[in-house]
Design an enzyme around this catalytic site. Structure first.
Site, PDB file in Angstrom:
ATOM      1  N   ASP A  30      10.977  -9.043 -13.921  1.00  0.00           N
ATOM      2  CA  ASP A  30      10.357 -10.362 -13.398  1.00  0.00           C
ATOM      3  C   ASP A  30       9.085  -9.598 -12.604  1.00  0.00           C
ATOM      4  O   ASP A  30       9.050  -8.593 -11.928  1.00  0.00           O
ATOM      5  CB  ASP A  30      11.235 -10.927 -12.292  1.00  0.00           C
ATOM      6  CG  ASP A  30      10.647 -12.245 -11.848  1.00  0.00           C
ATOM      7  OD1 ASP A  30      11.404 -13.383 -12.095  1.00  0.00           O
ATOM      8  OD2 ASP A  30       9.652 -12.323 -11.282  1.00  0.00           O
ATOM      9  N   ILE A  31       7.934 -10.285 -12.738  1.00  0.00           N
ATOM     10  CA  ILE A  31       6.731  -9.854 -12.352  1.00  0.00           C
ATOM     11  C   ILE A  31       6.541 -10.168 -10.811  1.00  0.00           C
ATOM     12  O   ILE A  31       5.687  -9.193 -10.077  1.00  0.00           O
ATOM     13  CB  ILE A  31       5.511 -10.488 -12.748  1.00  0.00           C
ATOM     14  CG1 ILE A  31       4.291 -10.019 -12.960  1.00  0.00           C
ATOM     15  CG2 ILE A  31       5.277 -11.973 -12.297  1.00  0.00           C
ATOM     16  CD1 ILE A  31       3.196 -10.425 -13.829  1.00  0.00           C
ATOM     17  N   ASN A  85      17.417 -21.482 -12.766  1.00  0.00           N
ATOM     18  CA  ASN A  85      16.784 -22.612 -12.126  1.00  0.00           C
ATOM     19  C   ASN A  85      16.663 -23.564 -12.858  1.00  0.00           C
ATOM     20  O   ASN A  85      16.034 -23.397 -14.217  1.00  0.00           O
ATOM     21  CB  ASN A  85      15.505 -22.216 -11.310  1.00  0.00           C
ATOM     22  CG  ASN A  85      15.808 -21.216 -10.242  1.00  0.00           C
ATOM     23  OD1 ASN A  85      16.579 -21.249  -9.646  1.00  0.00           O
ATOM     24  ND2 ASN A  85      14.661 -20.178 -10.107  1.00  0.00           N
ATOM     25  N   GLY A  91      14.043 -25.578  -8.608  1.00  0.00           N
ATOM     26  CA  GLY A  91      13.182 -24.549  -8.436  1.00  0.00           C
ATOM     27  C   GLY A  91      12.369 -23.877  -9.672  1.00  0.00           C
ATOM     28  O   GLY A  91      11.957 -22.758  -9.552  1.00  0.00           O
ATOM     29  N   GLN A  92      12.634 -24.796 -10.818  1.00  0.00           N
ATOM     30  CA  GLN A  92      12.091 -23.825 -11.942  1.00  0.00           C
ATOM     31  C   GLN A  92      10.537 -24.091 -12.116  1.00  0.00           C
ATOM     32  O   GLN A  92      10.118 -25.013 -11.669  1.00  0.00           O
ATOM     33  CB  GLN A  92      12.806 -24.575 -13.308  1.00  0.00           C
ATOM     34  CG  GLN A  92      12.400 -24.040 -14.604  1.00  0.00           C
ATOM     35  CD  GLN A  92      13.430 -24.559 -15.605  1.00  0.00           C
ATOM     36  OE1 GLN A  92      13.670 -25.569 -15.516  1.00  0.00           O
ATOM     37  NE2 GLN A  92      13.027 -23.860 -16.922  1.00  0.00           N
ATOM     38  N   HIS A  98      15.577 -19.543 -18.903  1.00  0.00           N
ATOM     39  CA  HIS A  98      15.758 -18.119 -18.782  1.00  0.00           C
ATOM     40  C   HIS A  98      16.748 -17.864 -17.614  1.00  0.00           C
ATOM     41  O   HIS A  98      16.988 -18.693 -16.784  1.00  0.00           O
ATOM     42  CB  HIS A  98      14.410 -17.460 -18.045  1.00  0.00           C
ATOM     43  CG  HIS A  98      13.773 -18.199 -16.897  1.00  0.00           C
ATOM     44  ND1 HIS A  98      13.114 -19.292 -17.318  1.00  0.00           N
ATOM     45  CD2 HIS A  98      13.804 -17.693 -15.632  1.00  0.00           C
ATOM     46  CE1 HIS A  98      12.583 -19.692 -15.923  1.00  0.00           C
ATOM     47  NE2 HIS A  98      12.911 -18.942 -15.183  1.00  0.00           N
ATOM     48  N   HIS A 100      17.834 -15.548 -14.642  1.00  0.00           N
ATOM     49  CA  HIS A 100      17.475 -14.444 -13.572  1.00  0.00           C
ATOM     50  C   HIS A 100      18.655 -13.515 -13.591  1.00  0.00           C
ATOM     51  O   HIS A 100      19.909 -13.792 -13.272  1.00  0.00           O
ATOM     52  CB  HIS A 100      17.105 -14.800 -12.254  1.00  0.00           C
ATOM     53  CG  HIS A 100      15.755 -15.609 -12.390  1.00  0.00           C
ATOM     54  ND1 HIS A 100      14.671 -15.068 -11.653  1.00  0.00           N
ATOM     55  CD2 HIS A 100      15.594 -16.991 -12.499  1.00  0.00           C
ATOM     56  CE1 HIS A 100      13.696 -16.130 -11.591  1.00  0.00           C
ATOM     57  NE2 HIS A 100      14.418 -17.245 -12.249  1.00  0.00           N
TER      58      HIS A 100
END
Ligand code: AMP
Ligand code: ZN
Length: 111
Positions: A30-31, A85, A91-92, A98, A100
């Protein structure tokens, strides 16, 4: 999906820090990590969210979930949290399904 950021990563049009790839699934860091280790497991097929999945995605979803402990262990995690999410109210932010996976610091707080 031409303007989907994860589809662009899958096509190699945007760089990501890849940690796993096969014909169906990709995983990358994750960035904006929220833990020392934080990666995303993403189906290569553009599926908007968990809410858009149907029984035809059952095997793929199982595969993605089973990849979580495998990749977490390969990255040295003794425990981890998974999060999916779903929808804006969930909260997506990126509308390509995906999972997390994160951990690696102090024990995570209770939700
Ligand atoms: P979500 O809120 O579940 O949709 O989370 C989307 C996640 O994607 C966020 O944690 C972002 O930090 C992450 N993200 C967005 N763009 C990128 C990117 N180019 N490379 C890696 N992770 C990204
Ligand atoms: Zn996509």
């Amino acid at each position: 999906m031409t303007d989907c950021i994860f589809c662009k990563i899958i096509k190699g049009e945007i760089n990501a820090s890849l940690i796993y790839e096969d014909e169906e699934v990709i995983a990358f860091n994750d960035i904006r990590p929220i833990a020392p280790v934080h990666f995303l497991i993403v189906p290569k097929q553009h599926v908007v969210s968990l809410a858009e999945c149907s029984p035809s995605e059952q095997r793929l979803l199982g595969k993605i979930l089973l990849l979580a402990p495998q990749l977490a262990s390969e990255l040295g995690l003794k425990g981890f949290r998974t999060m999916i999410n779903t929808g804006r109210e969930g909260g997506q932010e990126v509308f390509h399904l995906h999972v997390h996976v994160f951990g690696g610091g102090e024990a995570l707080p209770k939700t």
